[in-house]
Design a protein around this motif. Structure first.
Motif, short mmCIF file in Angstrom:
data_model
loop_
_atom_site.label_atom_id
_atom_site.label_comp_id
_atom_site.label_asym_id
_atom_site.label_seq_id
_atom_site.Cartn_x
_atom_site.Cartn_y
_atom_site.Cartn_z
N ASP A 40 -6.15 16.04 46.58
CA ASP A 40 -6.64 16.79 47.45
C ASP A 40 -7.86 18.03 46.12
OD1 ASP A 40 -4.16 17.27 48.48
OD2 ASP A 40 -3.49 18.28 47.15
N LEU A 41 -8.33 17.62 45.70
CA LEU A 41 -9.55 18.13 44.45
C LEU A 41 -9.96 17.17 43.47
CD1 LEU A 41 -10.71 21.10 44.07
CD2 LEU A 41 -9.16 21.17 42.56
N LEU A 42 -11.25 16.99 42.94
CA LEU A 42 -12.09 16.80 42.20
C LEU A 42 -12.13 17.23 40.90
CD1 LEU A 42 -13.97 14.60 44.49
CD2 LEU A 42 -12.57 12.91 43.49
N PHE A 43 -11.98 17.00 39.60
CA PHE A 43 -12.19 17.72 38.24
C PHE A 43 -12.99 17.06 37.35
CE2 PHE A 43 -10.42 20.67 34.86
CZ PHE A 43 -10.90 21.57 35.32
N THR A 44 -14.18 18.07 37.05
CA THR A 44 -14.50 16.86 36.37
C THR A 44 -15.48 18.30 35.11
OG1 THR A 44 -17.06 15.62 36.09
CG2 THR A 44 -17.11 17.38 37.85
N VAL A 45 -16.74 17.46 34.59
CA VAL A 45 -17.03 18.70 33.31
C VAL A 45 -18.03 18.92 33.43
CG1 VAL A 45 -16.68 17.42 31.68
CG2 VAL A 45 -16.41 19.24 31.05
N ALA A 46 -18.80 20.38 32.65
CA ALA A 46 -20.43 19.66 32.80
C ALA A 46 -20.85 19.82 31.83
CB ALA A 46 -20.19 21.52 32.50
N THR A 47 -21.81 19.15 31.80
CA THR A 47 -23.19 19.18 33.01
C THR A 47 -22.73 17.34 33.25
OG1 THR A 47 -24.91 20.89 31.50
CG2 THR A 47 -25.46 19.76 33.30
N SER A 48 -22.69 17.00 32.41
CA SER A 48 -22.94 15.15 33.16
C SER A 48 -21.98 14.68 34.34
CB SER A 48 -23.12 14.26 31.70
OG SER A 48 -22.04 14.26 31.24
N GLY A 49 -20.74 15.06 34.16
CA GLY A 49 -20.24 15.15 35.24
C GLY A 49 -20.13 16.17 36.91
#
Lengths: 180, 180
Positions: free
Chosen positions: A54-63
């Motif tokens: 349903d959803l993608l979850f990433t991290v700042a900043t490089s993602g």
């Protein structure tokens, strides 16, 4: 300076090596500022993300560029955990990263609005490069605390031997310093 | 809670207000995590960037999705100034931000590799939201120090009265707190 030749789809890059310890180096891959490489990685990585996510979850900043490009391709939204508290955050979820490789402790911040959005969703954890897997585990913990379900771990590149099962586009080498 | 109705192309969002001082609020627009809105803003903003621009220059983290989307549309590269020193940076350019609105001093970091890439190029300064313009001026200073030429200032949104001439997709209101 020795470089590492990276090939993804039709895109090639000669990556510089950076030190990760006194006796080894890794090719430094940067998606930030590189639309061509970001899109090439997204084209491959999207095939690994299961239907029903349903959803993608990433991290700042490089993602962020990869999150954006994958979201566009898969037609599902993405959200971003931050590494600093932003002034506009209200009642954020706060999650420590138990990092071995960075040598410093990091903290992830997730605004309550985004936590509420995650609730009840099947969430793919996505980053550009994984070394230890510690950041991914912290992202997963945020998903669970927000009431979502982790639907696997996906990365552009894996370097070394992360502690979790990660589906990645490519494995990058860890190279003895003496050979660089 | 009162919200502000934003329309860009076919995309509409109801933005929450956030406090910027004890007596005024601004609509909070976030491109991070919002592919549809990012692309709608990029579709409009690309028309404002003059032909002959060699490079887009923005700032982490919030400028990244817009930098990526504009770079893709215009077929020119983008680069990103960071707000924290990264371990891989070698001999970075360091630039203070003389910020009035944030109440804290910020520092921008630009890796030497990227500074060398900027040298000799005509560079459009791009961000998602501009309030005082202080961050944009610091980005411009980095461009000049790297040997590039500033080819104008471009933003998705302007809030208030920045001190520099900025071409933006939309002006957002600053609203007296008492009316919220």
């Amino acid at each position: 300076m020795k470089t590492y030749r990276l090939s993804i789809g039709n895109v090639e890059r000669d990556l510089p090596y950076i030190d990760v310890s006194t006796n080894s180096g890794i090719p430094f891959v940067e998606l930030l500022g590189d639309v061509e490489l970001t899109n090439a990685v997204a084209d491959e990585l999207m095939k690994l993300i299961p239907q029903g996510t349903d959803l993608l979850f990433t991290v700042a900043t490089s993602g962020v560029p990869l999150g954006h490009a994958l979201s566009e391709r898969l037609g599902i939204p993405y959200r971003v955990a931050r590494k600093r508290r932003r002034t506009y955050m209200r009642d954020p979820l706060i999650q420590e990263v138990a990092s071995m490789t960075l040598g410093v402790s990091e903290t992830l911040w997730l605004d309550r609005r985004h936590a509420e959005f995650i609730a009840g969703k099947r969430v793919a954890i996505v980053t550009d490069v994984v070394v230890s897997g510690a950041t991914m585990l912290s992202l997963a913990r945020l998903v669970e605390r927000a009431g979502g379900t982790v639907n696997g771990y996906y990365a552009g590149f894996v370097q070394g031997q992360p502690s979790i099962d990660i589906k990645a586009v490519q494995q990058l080498p860890v190279t003895p310093q003496s050979t660089l």
